[in-house]
Design a protein around this motif. Structure first.
Motif, mmCIF file in Angstrom:
data_model
loop_
_atom_site.group_PDB
_atom_site.id
_atom_site.type_symbol
_atom_site.label_atom_id
_atom_site.label_comp_id
_atom_site.label_asym_id
_atom_site.label_seq_id
_atom_site.Cartn_x
_atom_site.Cartn_y
_atom_site.Cartn_z
ATOM 1 N N ALA A 15 0.807 -1.218 0.000
ATOM 2 C CA ALA A 15 0.000 0.000 0.000
ATOM 3 C C ALA A 15 0.839 1.268 0.000
ATOM 4 O O ALA A 15 0.327 2.356 0.253
ATOM 5 C CB ALA A 15 -0.938 0.007 1.209
ATOM 6 N N SER A 16 2.150 1.153 -0.273
ATOM 7 C CA SER A 16 3.003 2.344 -0.343
ATOM 8 C C SER A 16 4.181 2.060 -1.257
ATOM 9 O O SER A 16 4.499 0.894 -1.531
ATOM 10 C CB SER A 16 3.508 2.736 1.051
ATOM 11 O OG SER A 16 4.455 1.801 1.533
ATOM 12 N N ALA A 17 4.826 3.137 -1.718
ATOM 13 C CA ALA A 17 5.994 2.982 -2.580
ATOM 14 C C ALA A 17 7.123 2.286 -1.841
ATOM 15 O O ALA A 17 7.872 1.486 -2.428
ATOM 16 C CB ALA A 17 6.446 4.349 -3.094
ATOM 17 N N VAL A 18 7.265 2.555 -0.554
ATOM 18 C CA VAL A 18 8.306 1.899 0.240
ATOM 19 C C VAL A 18 8.031 0.409 0.350
ATOM 20 O O VAL A 18 8.960 -0.416 0.289
ATOM 21 C CB VAL A 18 8.394 2.542 1.637
ATOM 22 C CG1 VAL A 18 9.301 1.733 2.553
ATOM 23 C CG2 VAL A 18 8.910 3.973 1.531
ATOM 24 N N ALA A 19 6.764 0.027 0.494
ATOM 25 C CA ALA A 19 6.414 -1.387 0.560
ATOM 26 C C ALA A 19 6.773 -2.094 -0.739
ATOM 27 O O ALA A 19 7.305 -3.211 -0.731
ATOM 28 C CB ALA A 19 4.924 -1.548 0.857
ATOM 29 N N ASP A 23 9.614 -5.046 -1.274
ATOM 30 C CA ASP A 23 9.375 -6.328 -1.949
ATOM 31 C C ASP A 23 10.441 -6.591 -3.013
ATOM 32 O O ASP A 23 10.938 -7.712 -3.138
ATOM 33 C CB ASP A 23 7.987 -6.333 -2.589
ATOM 34 C CG ASP A 23 6.873 -6.446 -1.557
ATOM 35 O OD1 ASP A 23 7.179 -6.769 -0.401
ATOM 36 O OD2 ASP A 23 5.706 -6.205 -1.912
ATOM 37 N N TYR A 24 10.763 -5.557 -3.797
ATOM 38 C CA TYR A 24 11.814 -5.714 -4.802
ATOM 39 C C TYR A 24 13.132 -6.133 -4.157
ATOM 40 O O TYR A 24 13.859 -6.999 -4.670
ATOM 41 C CB TYR A 24 12.011 -4.412 -5.581
ATOM 42 C CG TYR A 24 10.920 -4.101 -6.567
ATOM 43 C CD1 TYR A 24 10.182 -5.112 -7.164
ATOM 44 C CD2 TYR A 24 10.620 -2.789 -6.916
ATOM 45 C CE1 TYR A 24 9.173 -4.833 -8.081
ATOM 46 C CE2 TYR A 24 9.614 -2.493 -7.831
ATOM 47 C CZ TYR A 24 8.891 -3.521 -8.406
ATOM 48 O OH TYR A 24 7.899 -3.244 -9.310
ATOM 49 N N PHE A 84 23.107 -4.955 -1.923
ATOM 50 C CA PHE A 84 21.871 -5.093 -1.157
ATOM 51 C C PHE A 84 22.004 -4.485 0.233
ATOM 52 O O PHE A 84 21.026 -3.980 0.791
ATOM 53 C CB PHE A 84 21.479 -6.570 -1.074
ATOM 54 C CG PHE A 84 21.016 -7.124 -2.379
ATOM 55 C CD1 PHE A 84 19.697 -6.981 -2.782
ATOM 56 C CD2 PHE A 84 21.899 -7.766 -3.236
ATOM 57 C CE1 PHE A 84 19.269 -7.485 -3.997
ATOM 58 C CE2 PHE A 84 21.474 -8.266 -4.450
ATOM 59 C CZ PHE A 84 20.153 -8.121 -4.844
ATOM 60 N N PHE A 85 23.198 -4.525 0.791
ATOM 61 C CA PHE A 85 23.413 -3.858 2.084
ATOM 62 C C PHE A 85 23.175 -2.359 1.955
ATOM 63 O O PHE A 85 22.481 -1.752 2.785
ATOM 64 C CB PHE A 85 24.831 -4.126 2.583
ATOM 65 C CG PHE A 85 25.203 -3.304 3.784
ATOM 66 C CD1 PHE A 85 24.769 -3.660 5.051
ATOM 67 C CD2 PHE A 85 25.978 -2.151 3.645
ATOM 68 C CE1 PHE A 85 25.101 -2.887 6.156
ATOM 69 C CE2 PHE A 85 26.311 -1.375 4.743
ATOM 70 C CZ PHE A 85 25.873 -1.754 6.001
ATOM 71 N N VAL A 86 23.731 -1.741 0.937
ATOM 72 C CA VAL A 86 23.552 -0.302 0.724
ATOM 73 C C VAL A 86 22.086 0.010 0.458
ATOM 74 O O VAL A 86 21.532 0.985 0.988
ATOM 75 C CB VAL A 86 24.438 0.184 -0.436
ATOM 76 C CG1 VAL A 86 24.149 1.648 -0.752
ATOM 77 C CG2 VAL A 86 25.915 -0.005 -0.097
ATOM 78 N N TRP A 87 21.432 -0.813 -0.351
ATOM 79 C CA TRP A 87 20.012 -0.619 -0.659
ATOM 80 C C TRP A 87 19.166 -0.684 0.616
ATOM 81 O O TRP A 87 18.343 0.199 0.892
ATOM 82 C CB TRP A 87 19.589 -1.695 -1.650
ATOM 83 C CG TRP A 87 18.223 -1.533 -2.251
ATOM 84 C CD1 TRP A 87 17.299 -0.570 -1.958
ATOM 85 C CD2 TRP A 87 17.611 -2.385 -3.236
ATOM 86 N NE1 TRP A 87 16.161 -0.759 -2.702
ATOM 87 C CE2 TRP A 87 16.321 -1.860 -3.485
ATOM 88 C CE3 TRP A 87 18.040 -3.521 -3.906
ATOM 89 C CZ2 TRP A 87 15.453 -2.460 -4.403
ATOM 90 C CZ3 TRP A 87 17.179 -4.113 -4.808
ATOM 91 C CH2 TRP A 87 15.906 -3.588 -5.062
ATOM 92 N N GLY A 88 19.379 -1.718 1.419
ATOM 93 C CA GLY A 88 18.625 -1.862 2.655
ATOM 94 C C GLY A 88 18.947 -0.770 3.660
ATOM 95 O O GLY A 88 18.050 -0.289 4.366
ATOM 96 N N ALA A 89 20.218 -0.348 3.745
ATOM 97 C CA ALA A 89 20.603 0.720 4.669
ATOM 98 C C ALA A 89 19.916 2.029 4.301
ATOM 99 O O ALA A 89 19.492 2.790 5.178
ATOM 100 C CB ALA A 89 22.114 0.894 4.669
ATOM 101 N N ARG A 90 19.801 2.304 2.998
ATOM 102 C CA ARG A 90 19.118 3.532 2.573
ATOM 103 C C ARG A 90 17.648 3.513 3.000
ATOM 104 O O ARG A 90 17.132 4.513 3.524
ATOM 105 C CB ARG A 90 19.222 3.694 1.060
ATOM 106 C CG ARG A 90 18.533 4.959 0.532
ATOM 107 C CD ARG A 90 18.631 5.063 -0.972
ATOM 108 N NE ARG A 90 17.987 3.951 -1.647
ATOM 109 C CZ ARG A 90 16.666 3.865 -1.841
ATOM 110 N NH1 ARG A 90 15.856 4.812 -1.375
ATOM 111 N NH2 ARG A 90 16.156 2.833 -2.480
#
Length: 322
Positions: A15-19, A23-24, A84-90
């Protein structure tokens, strides 16, 4: 009304862009993990069969050695996982920094229910209505044990702790009604401590505010709490007790006996009400105010702080001197 779960629902709606981005991230990392591990397990299985005991095979050691292959096998997966670490940290950093214009909703978890308080005074039990396209910050605390507010459709979860406020924020972009849960085991009826979050378009949300029933402002509700606990007996002008006056207190600089100077923000006001002797002022006054820890429920404490923040105490003090 709590939405009915679908028997075939394998993944909650986003229900949001962050969600969606979360998922991606999960799907992409799962694919990478499978790419790195499946070949290894297939090779283990093949070698276990091919070179099993009693099977004719050339078991001589080969003469090929390559440092480049060894280094590549370690370095490439490391660099891929670092992405993926950088992506998740952001995503994590963004989740901890709500925009300054976020609408603040106060939440209290208790055995076994959720209570939400809107900025305009409306209260809800186990249901939460929010506008679509508006940044929402939920400021949450527990009145008893540790709980955790979990919003699957928003991919958000935050612990609700006794005597400590935590926050989460989101901006929903899909209208609908979705589940909310307590995801921390909190006692006998933990499994029924749930409800629904309803995301409304702006016009629908304004209509809900108008017809939701509770129209008392947070300041008016706070003043009622102020009167109910007899705060004015010490803090109003003309009181025989030498207590700090509340008009203009919020946001001011407070000098403490240990030499520090702090700002009288929301946390300071809450701590001072719960434990008046915890931080003594520099004026050397004797602390006579009793502790209200465990006396004022958390939702009432929030309303009282809102009243002090509003500055309406100045009007009240003026009225008291007439």
């Amino acid at each position: 009304m709590t939405p009915k779960p679908s028997a075939l629902e394998l993944w909650p709606a986003a229900a949001s862009a962050v969600a969606v981005e979360t998922d991606y991230l999960i799907f992409a990392f799962t694919v990478l993990t499978l790419m790195l591990t499946v070949p290894v397990f297939l090779a283990i299985t093949w070698f276990a069969i091919r070179y099993r005991d009693g099977q004719e095979a050339d078991r001589g050691t080969g003469g090929i050695r390559s440092n480049l292959i060894e280094i590549s096998w370690m370095l490439i997966p490391f660099l891929l996982t670092l992405i993926f670490f950088v992506w998740g940290a952001r995503l994590f950093v963004e989740s901890k920094n709500p925009p300054p214009d976020a609408m603040v909703i106060e939440a209290v978890g208790r055995q076994w229910m959720w209570k939400f308080q809107h900025p305009t005074g409306q209260s809800e039990i186990n249901d939460l209505h929010v506008p679509m396209g508006q940044a929402i910050k939920i400021r949450i605390i527990s009145q008893d044990v540790i709980h955790a507010l979990y919003l699957p459709a928003l991919r958000m979860q935050v612990a609700a702790l006794p005597d400590r406020y935590t926050e989460l924020w989101f901006k929903a972009d899909k209208a609908g009604t979705f589940h909310l849960y307590c995801s921390e085991y909190c006692g006998t009826d933990h499994s029924v401590m749930g409800g629904a979050i309803t995301i409304l378009r702006q016009g629908e949300y304004q209509d809900w505010l108008t017809h939701s029933g509770a129209q008392q402002s947070k300041v008016a509700a706070g003043r009622a709490i102020y009167d109910a606990y007899g705060c004015g007996g010490c803090h109003d002008a003309g009181s025989p007790v030498k207590a700090p006056k509340l008009a203009g207190l919020y946001g001011s600089a407070v000098r403490l006996a240990d030499g520090r100077t702090i700002t009288a923000d929301e946390d300071y006001l809450r701590d001072k009400i719960r434990n008046p002797g915890g931080s003594r002022p520099a004026d050397g006054g004797r602390q006579v105010m009793p502790s209200f820890a465990g006396v004022i429920p958390e939702d009432d404490l929030g309303r009282l702080v809102d009243y002090i923040k509003s500055g309406t105490g100045e009007t009240r003090l003026g009225e008291a001197t007439r």
